[in-house]
Design a protein around this motif. Structure first.
Motif, mmCIF file in Angstrom:
data_model
loop_
_atom_site.group_PDB
_atom_site.id
_atom_site.type_symbol
_atom_site.label_atom_id
_atom_site.label_comp_id
_atom_site.label_asym_id
_atom_site.label_seq_id
_atom_site.Cartn_x
_atom_site.Cartn_y
_atom_site.Cartn_z
ATOM 1 N N VAL A 87 0.846 -1.186 0.000
ATOM 2 C CA VAL A 87 0.000 0.000 0.000
ATOM 3 C C VAL A 87 0.881 1.234 0.000
ATOM 4 O O VAL A 87 2.039 1.190 0.436
ATOM 5 N N SER A 88 0.338 2.339 -0.461
ATOM 6 C CA SER A 88 1.099 3.569 -0.539
ATOM 7 C C SER A 88 1.114 4.278 0.814
ATOM 8 O O SER A 88 0.284 3.999 1.676
ATOM 9 N N PRO A 89 2.043 5.207 1.046
ATOM 10 C CA PRO A 89 2.111 5.940 2.319
ATOM 11 C C PRO A 89 0.819 6.657 2.679
ATOM 12 O O PRO A 89 0.528 6.849 3.851
ATOM 13 N N LYS A 90 0.028 7.042 1.694
ATOM 14 C CA LYS A 90 -1.189 7.801 2.003
ATOM 15 C C LYS A 90 -2.192 6.994 2.810
ATOM 16 O O LYS A 90 -3.037 7.556 3.512
ATOM 17 N N THR A 91 -2.132 5.664 2.716
ATOM 18 C CA THR A 91 -3.026 4.828 3.508
ATOM 19 C C THR A 91 -2.290 4.099 4.619
ATOM 20 O O THR A 91 -2.923 3.494 5.485
ATOM 21 N N ASN A 92 -0.966 4.153 4.615
ATOM 22 C CA ASN A 92 -0.181 3.406 5.585
ATOM 23 C C ASN A 92 0.442 4.290 6.651
ATOM 24 O O ASN A 92 0.983 3.802 7.623
ATOM 25 N N VAL A 93 0.393 5.614 6.439
ATOM 26 C CA VAL A 93 0.935 6.571 7.394
ATOM 27 C C VAL A 93 -0.168 7.547 7.755
ATOM 28 O O VAL A 93 -0.869 8.051 6.880
ATOM 29 N N HIS A 94 -0.319 7.812 9.062
ATOM 30 C CA HIS A 94 -1.428 8.644 9.529
ATOM 31 C C HIS A 94 -0.921 9.845 10.313
ATOM 32 O O HIS A 94 0.096 9.771 11.003
ATOM 33 N N ASN A 95 -1.668 10.950 10.217
ATOM 34 C CA ASN A 95 -1.348 12.106 11.042
ATOM 35 C C ASN A 95 -1.948 11.924 12.436
ATOM 36 O O ASN A 95 -2.575 10.900 12.727
ATOM 37 N N ARG A 96 -1.771 12.911 13.298
ATOM 38 C CA ARG A 96 -2.203 12.780 14.690
ATOM 39 C C ARG A 96 -3.705 12.544 14.802
ATOM 40 O O ARG A 96 -4.152 11.696 15.582
ATOM 41 N N GLN A 97 -4.496 13.255 14.030
ATOM 42 C CA GLN A 97 -5.948 13.117 14.102
ATOM 43 C C GLN A 97 -6.396 11.732 13.626
ATOM 44 O O GLN A 97 -7.293 11.122 14.220
ATOM 45 N N GLU A 98 -5.768 11.239 12.572
ATOM 46 C CA GLU A 98 -6.113 9.914 12.057
ATOM 47 C C GLU A 98 -5.727 8.819 13.049
ATOM 48 O O GLU A 98 -6.469 7.850 13.248
ATOM 49 N N LEU A 99 -4.561 8.989 13.695
ATOM 50 C CA LEU A 99 -4.149 8.015 14.699
ATOM 51 C C LEU A 99 -5.105 8.014 15.884
ATOM 52 O O LEU A 99 -5.420 6.960 16.444
ATOM 53 N N LYS A 100 -5.578 9.191 16.266
ATOM 54 C CA LYS A 100 -6.536 9.299 17.361
ATOM 55 C C LYS A 100 -7.824 8.577 17.010
ATOM 56 O O LYS A 100 -8.420 7.877 17.844
ATOM 57 N N SER A 101 -8.253 8.721 15.762
ATOM 58 C CA SER A 101 -9.463 8.047 15.302
ATOM 59 C C SER A 101 -9.269 6.530 15.292
ATOM 60 O O SER A 101 -10.166 5.776 15.689
ATOM 61 N N LYS A 102 -8.091 6.071 14.846
ATOM 62 C CA LYS A 102 -7.793 4.641 14.841
ATOM 63 C C LYS A 102 -7.804 4.087 16.256
ATOM 64 O O LYS A 102 -8.315 2.993 16.522
ATOM 65 N N TYR A 103 -7.225 4.853 17.169
ATOM 66 C CA TYR A 103 -7.159 4.419 18.564
ATOM 67 C C TYR A 103 -8.566 4.263 19.147
ATOM 68 O O TYR A 103 -8.861 3.279 19.831
ATOM 69 N N LYS A 104 -9.433 5.206 18.856
ATOM 70 C CA LYS A 104 -10.809 5.117 19.336
ATOM 71 C C LYS A 104 -11.532 3.916 18.729
ATOM 72 O O LYS A 104 -12.341 3.272 19.398
ATOM 73 N N SER A 105 -11.221 3.630 17.471
ATOM 74 C CA SER A 105 -11.833 2.470 16.823
ATOM 75 C C SER A 105 -11.396 1.175 17.501
ATOM 76 O O SER A 105 -12.201 0.254 17.682
ATOM 77 N N ILE A 106 -10.128 1.097 17.873
ATOM 78 C CA ILE A 106 -9.614 -0.093 18.552
ATOM 79 C C ILE A 106 -10.281 -0.251 19.918
ATOM 80 O O ILE A 106 -10.666 -1.355 20.313
ATOM 81 N N LEU A 107 -10.437 0.849 20.658
ATOM 82 C CA LEU A 107 -11.109 0.793 21.952
ATOM 83 C C LEU A 107 -12.539 0.303 21.787
ATOM 84 O O LEU A 107 -13.035 -0.502 22.588
ATOM 85 N N SER A 108 -13.200 0.794 20.751
ATOM 86 C CA SER A 108 -14.577 0.371 20.492
ATOM 87 C C SER A 108 -14.646 -1.118 20.196
ATOM 88 O O SER A 108 -15.544 -1.828 20.678
ATOM 89 N N LEU A 109 -13.696 -1.620 19.401
ATOM 90 C CA LEU A 109 -13.649 -3.043 19.097
ATOM 91 C C LEU A 109 -13.380 -3.872 20.351
ATOM 92 O O LEU A 109 -13.959 -4.940 20.553
ATOM 93 N N ASN A 110 -12.492 -3.373 21.205
ATOM 94 C CA ASN A 110 -12.179 -4.084 22.444
ATOM 95 C C ASN A 110 -13.417 -4.261 23.312
ATOM 96 O O ASN A 110 -13.635 -5.311 23.920
ATOM 97 N N ASN A 111 -14.228 -3.216 23.385
ATOM 98 C CA ASN A 111 -15.414 -3.242 24.234
ATOM 99 C C ASN A 111 -16.542 -4.066 23.649
ATOM 100 O O ASN A 111 -17.394 -4.574 24.387
#
Length: 233
Positions: free
Chosen positions: A38-62
């Motif tokens: 995959v290209s860097p545009k989908t494989n590298v995230h800025n701070r806001q995107e990482l925050k969104s990913k983190y929230k998604s992981i928490l949601s999946l955990n719960n």
């Protein structure tokens, strides 16, 4: 992170070396062969995107049950295949939506190729473990709900749910982008890439608090503990 004996031996050899680049070598040693195309545009995230990913992981955990996974070589390989193929397919689906004319068709052809590859891989693992094909079942449901739109856009769906793009000439059969399907497929790919362990053989020990999505497990920090998140962020 799960490591085999040969992995530990290899890391030990790297750590014995002198020089400032041994950590890079160790990192590359473990992720070698497991980097999605995959290209860097989908494989590298800025701070806001990482925050969104983190929230998604928490949601999946719960929302997911606590389970024990026996990480055999076949299971590890399958989980990584689901992760990598879904990442690549999600990017291809996004490129199809954003592309113009011929570029969009090329991206769609890549999406179809990856879709069929993941579907076949899912069927093979299901047969090996004597269980239903997953995520193959979910992908077939997705195709079934969009079959009319896919066929209208120039796609063909066979009896087993595999896709192809008709190669015909004429304005009536001109390729179109199945927007709804590509969007839904992209969303499904995002889920699969974040939670590939959902699709492997495992034993459930505790179910989630279905009526309280913000409450996790009292005795588990994360359902993903020990999961190899190579090339995730």
């Amino acid at each position: 992170m799960y490591m085999s004996n040969w992995s530990l031996i290899g890391l030990s050899d790297l750590l014995k070396r002198k020089g400032g680049d041994f950590m890079v070598e160790a990192y590359n040693y473990f992720i070698g062969g497991y980097i999605p195309k995959v290209s860097p545009k989908t494989n590298v995230h800025n701070r806001q995107e990482l925050k969104s990913k983190y929230k998604s992981i928490l949601s999946l955990n719960n929302a997911n049950p606590l389970a024990m996974v026996r990480l055999s070589p076949a299971t590890q390989a399958y989980a990584l295949d689901v992760k990598e193929l879904s990442m690549e397919m999600g990017e291809a689906a996004q490129d199809t939506l954003e592309g113009e004319s011929e570029e969009a068709k090329q991206s769609a052809e890549k999406t179809v190729e990856l879709f069929n590859k993941l579907l076949q891989r899912s069927d093979e693992y299901g047969e090996l473990k004597h269980q239903p094909s997953r995520p193959g079942f979910e992908l077939r449901i997705l195709v079934g709900s969009n079959k009319k739109d896919l066929e209208k856009a120039g796609f063909s769906v066979d009896d087993d749910g595999f896709l192809s793009i008709r190669d015909e000439e004429g304005e009536e059969s001109e390729f179109q982008i199945p927007v709804k399907f590509m969007r839904e497929l992209k969303n499904k790919c995002e889920y699969m890439s974040m939670n590939p362990m959902e699709y492997v053989e495992k034993k459930v020990f505790s179910y989630a608090h279905l009526n309280r999505s913000t409450v996790g497990y009292a005795y588990a920090t994360s359902v993903f503990t020990g999961m190899l998140f190579n090339s995730y962020c």
